[in-house]
Design an enzyme around this catalytic site. Structure first.
Site, mmCIF file in Angstrom:
data_model
loop_
_atom_site.group_PDB
_atom_site.id
_atom_site.type_symbol
_atom_site.label_atom_id
_atom_site.label_comp_id
_atom_site.label_asym_id
_atom_site.label_seq_id
_atom_site.Cartn_x
_atom_site.Cartn_y
_atom_site.Cartn_z
ATOM 1 N N GLU A 142 132.756 24.641 51.869
ATOM 2 C CA GLU A 142 132.737 23.796 53.073
ATOM 3 C C GLU A 142 133.980 24.044 53.929
ATOM 4 O OE1 GLU A 142 131.913 20.211 50.706
ATOM 5 O OE2 GLU A 142 130.203 19.883 52.030
ATOM 6 N N GLU B 98 126.978 21.015 44.305
ATOM 7 C CA GLU B 98 127.175 19.572 44.105
ATOM 8 C C GLU B 98 125.993 18.902 43.424
ATOM 9 O OE1 GLU B 98 128.116 21.279 46.733
ATOM 10 O OE2 GLU B 98 129.977 20.495 47.573
#
Ligand code: 3H9
Length: 707
Positions: A108, A128
């Site tokens: 990210e 995740e």
């Protein structure tokens, strides 16, 4: 900045180089994001710096947020002030220079940079979902803008690690460097090249790829349908899809807000807590707390397997699959030939299904050599004995291995229950001997149960654990006890499921409860797959050793009738020719009724919860005995074994984690009640009683020292 800080800003001429140094994997622990923000601001404020490189020290770029911080009161900067926002607001180009892993928050951050370059061995991903959450650092909004919603939702819902070349093809990376290139130098050169580029290419500004979702309105529903089975009982995969959907419908800042809401629903969910626990339990299981410090594992570059049966073949494939040359031998050339044929057929199936390329199959097969004599395997660094599960068959093999193998070779037995000390005693080097119990199919199942013999040397044990990791398995240590830890803790479950039938259940009813709980298959269907004759042999052995052994007449009856499971077209279920679908069989219902009547067992009906608890509590009780006898290091090791040996649903953490959600007190009270009702087999373990009385969770149980 000082060396001790996790983030440093250096200058190389007109380029600022921000280095993240937070071993072992550069997780975004407290101080790291703040450090990156401070370094970005310093670079922004320094007129001598025209462009910036962000790079990781050590073995990785950034492996993501610090998972240990989740579920705690994390300090989180508000939207607009996070590292990603600071990158978005910057006026100088930032190049992410990726090696090792850029995962989760790491990718990210990289996606909020203006350019991304990587070495060819790097891997990127948003894993995740595997810890029950979703990418909460803008990943669900930026990735679809970079690579399109279809590819993005696939990556986010599977959590898979994408190798650099594929990541470049998808559009995540701008450049993959040639092999052997110096990443830092290349990134600085890249930053110099783009220093003047304006406007800055920000992923947040890109929308062209989002059109794909409009062209395919069914896209997200199709994904939901495709994951329905494996994602049942879970929320994270669905929230991931909703977040990517939001990327296609909302302006990006609203998308970030939606991502936060969906993230907040997950962070403290039961599912996320269980998955985080499983992540750390696996890593803990690799640690041997009672080994002297500094014991180095022996290097394994070549392997041998004795016994070319189904297990031996699967074990040989496990070596070949990860690049280790392996020799496989059997007592007759015919048996060895059958073994290699089975291996070839297995690989061919993978090629047909598209999970393996033809070339890769050839490479793997080229690593497997069939040999006919112990002299041919003498040079191997490790040998795994995988012959028939009988002491009298295994002992001569150990004598032969002792004569043949080079000094220092590791000699392991793939036994699922036999006494490893008795096998070691057949050799003049019991220190080099240990058990390595693979689970079937050995090339697929991840559990690698290492069995510690009384004389296994610390080096041998460390080597066995390291070998397990090297061949891509999840190792966990067991003491030498009948069935070791995995099968011993599972054995009462296997009995209890048949006893439930005596009392009025049907196989399909029990299987449904366990599938609803999250197992991929019910235990009776699994029994049919494995072969009921195998369980019967184990029962005969145990009955011979223990006069009080609880017989299972219904199971014995089926085996006597030749109902061995799928391979005979009938077992607990019946099967149509050439089809593996289990069909409930009235004949089995009749046998159950007749046998129960002959045994004089009263019939009753069961709730789903009773069925679940009868099966799992029996195993929790046995697991407590295993711990009190010092046959496992920790309750969480037993969980790892259940996750990777028996298909226990990962999002429930494992047997003992699940029991902790109920509480030792409630488990004890129920077991004590069943002890009253059913007698000896439900005698509560001493450790269970102690935990109940002291209010200690199972995961904090202190086992006896490992013996
Ligand atoms: C995330 O990023 C959320 C974001 O969206 C932001 C939200 C706001 N945290 O596995 P190894 C430890 S979620 C803490 O043996 P390998 C690990 O416990 C995160 N610790 O090495 C072990 O400690 P120990 C998304 C971590 O080379 C040591 O590092 N990222 C973390 O076989 C070595 O680990 C992930 O889910 C972490 N993130 O494999 C990636 N990662 O030595 C999780 C590792 O005390 N990590 N540790 O036992 C992995 O998948 C693997 O560790 C990795 C390296 C592939 C990176």
């Amino acid at each position: 900045m000082s060396e001790a800080q996790p983030v440093r800003l250096d200058t190389e001429g007109e380029i600022g180089v921000i280095t993240v140094n937070n071993p072992p994997v550069n997780a975004l622990s407290p101080g790291v994001p703040e450090g990156i923000v401070a370094a970005l601001r310093a670079a922004e404020a320094n007129p001598a710096i025209r462009a910036v490189v962000l790079i990781g020290a050590g073995r990785s770029f950034i492996a993501g947020a610090d998972i240990r911080q989740f579920g705690k009161n994390r300090v989180r900067p508000p939207l607009g002030q996070r590292v990603y926002d600071v990158l978005d607001a910057g006026t100088k180009p930032v190049v992410a220079a990726i090696h090792g892993y850029a995962l989760g928050g790491g990718l990210e951050v990289a996606m909020a940079c203006h350019y991304r370059i990587a070495v060819p061995t790097a891997k990127v991903g948003l894993p995740e979902v595997l810890i029950g959450i979703l990418p909460g650092g803008g990943g669900t909004q930026r990735l679809p803008r970079l690579i399109g919603p279809k590819a993005a939702v696939d990556m986010i819902v599977t959590g898979r690690h994408v190798p650099a070349p594929e990541a470049a093809a998808l559009g995540i990376l701008d450049e993959v460097l040639p092999e052997g290139a110096d990443l830092r130098a290349a990134a600085i050169a890249y930053a110099r090249r783009v220093a003047a580029a304006r406007p800055l290419p920000r992923v947040r500004d890109r929308t062209e790829k989002l059109a794909e979702a409009k062209a395919d309105p069914a896209l997200f529903d199709d994904v939901r349908k495709s994951i329905a089975r494996r994602a049942r009982n879970q929320k994270a995969p669905y929230n991931c899809i909703l977040a990517v959907e939001a990327a296609c419908t909302l302006p990006i800042d609203d998308g970030f807000k939606r991502e936060q809401e969906l993230f907040a629903e997950l962070e403290n969910s039961d599912e996320a807590r269980a998955l985080r626990y499983a992540f750390f339990a696996e890593r803990e299981a690799a640690k041997l707390p009672d080994l002297p410090p500094g014991v180095a594992p022996r290097d394994v570059r070549s392997a041998a397997v004795v016994g070319a049966g189904t297990m031996g073949g699967g074990i040989a494939m496990s070596f070949a699959d990860c690049g280790i040359p392996v020799k496989i031998m059997d007592s007759t050339p015919e048996a060895a030939a059958r073994g290699i044929e089975r291996i070839m057929a297995n690989y061919a199936t993978s090629v047909r299904r598209g999970s393996l390329t033809e070339d890769e199959m050839k490479r793997r097969l080229s690593r497997i050599e069939v040999v006919g004599d112990y002299a041919d395997i003498a040079d191997a660094d490790v040998v795994i004995e995988a012959v028939f599960e009988e002491m009298d068959v295994k002992k001569p093999v150990f004598r032969a291995l002792d004569r043949a193998m080079k000094p220092g070779a590791l000699i392991f037995s793939n036994t699922s229950a036999l006494d490893i000390d008795a096998l070691a005693a057949e050799t003049s080097r019991p220190g080099d001997v240990a058990g390595t119990h693979f689970f079937s199919p050995a090339n697929v199942m991840k559990l690698f149960e290492v069995v510690r013999g009384a004389k296994s040397s610390p080096e041998t044990l460390a080597s066995a654990m390291a070998l397990g990791r090297k061949i891509g398995k999840i190792p966990a240590m067991a003491g030498n006890t009948d069935g070791f830890v995995a099968n011993r803790s599972r054995a009462p479950f296997n009995s209890e499921m048949v006893i439930l039938l005596e009392e009025g259940c049907l196989p399909e009813q029990v299987d449904k409860v366990m599938v609803d709980f999250g197992y991929p298959m019910g235990p009776f269907a699994v029994g049919d797959l494995a072969g009921l004759d195998i369980g019967a042999a184990g029962r005969r052995r145990r009955a011979a050793a223990n006069p009080n052994y609880r017989k299972l007449p219904i199971a014995d009856r089926l085996v006597e009738m030749g109902r061995y499971g799928q391979k005979t077209g009938a077992g607990w279920y019946r099967y149509e020719k050439g089809d593996r679908t289990p069909h409930p069989d009235p004949e089995v219902a009749r046998i159950i009724r007749e046998t129960a009547a002959a045994m004089g067992v009263a019939q009753k009906t069961f709730t789903d919860q009773e069925i679940l608890r009868r099966l799992l509590f029996s195993s929790v009780n046995e697991a407590c005995r295993i711990l009190e006898e010092g046959k496992a290091y920790r309750a969480s090791d037993i969980d790892v074994m259940w996750l990777h040996g028996f298909g226990f649903p990962r999002y429930r953490g494992g047997l003992m984690f699940w029991a902790d959600q109920i509480g030792a007190r409630a488990v004890y009270d129920q077991i004590a009640a069943w002890h009253q009702a059913y007698g000896e087999r439900w005698t509560p373990a001493r450790l269970l009683r102690d935990l109940a009385e002291s209010g200690t969770p199972f995961r904090e149980a202190k086992p006896a020292p490992m013996t």
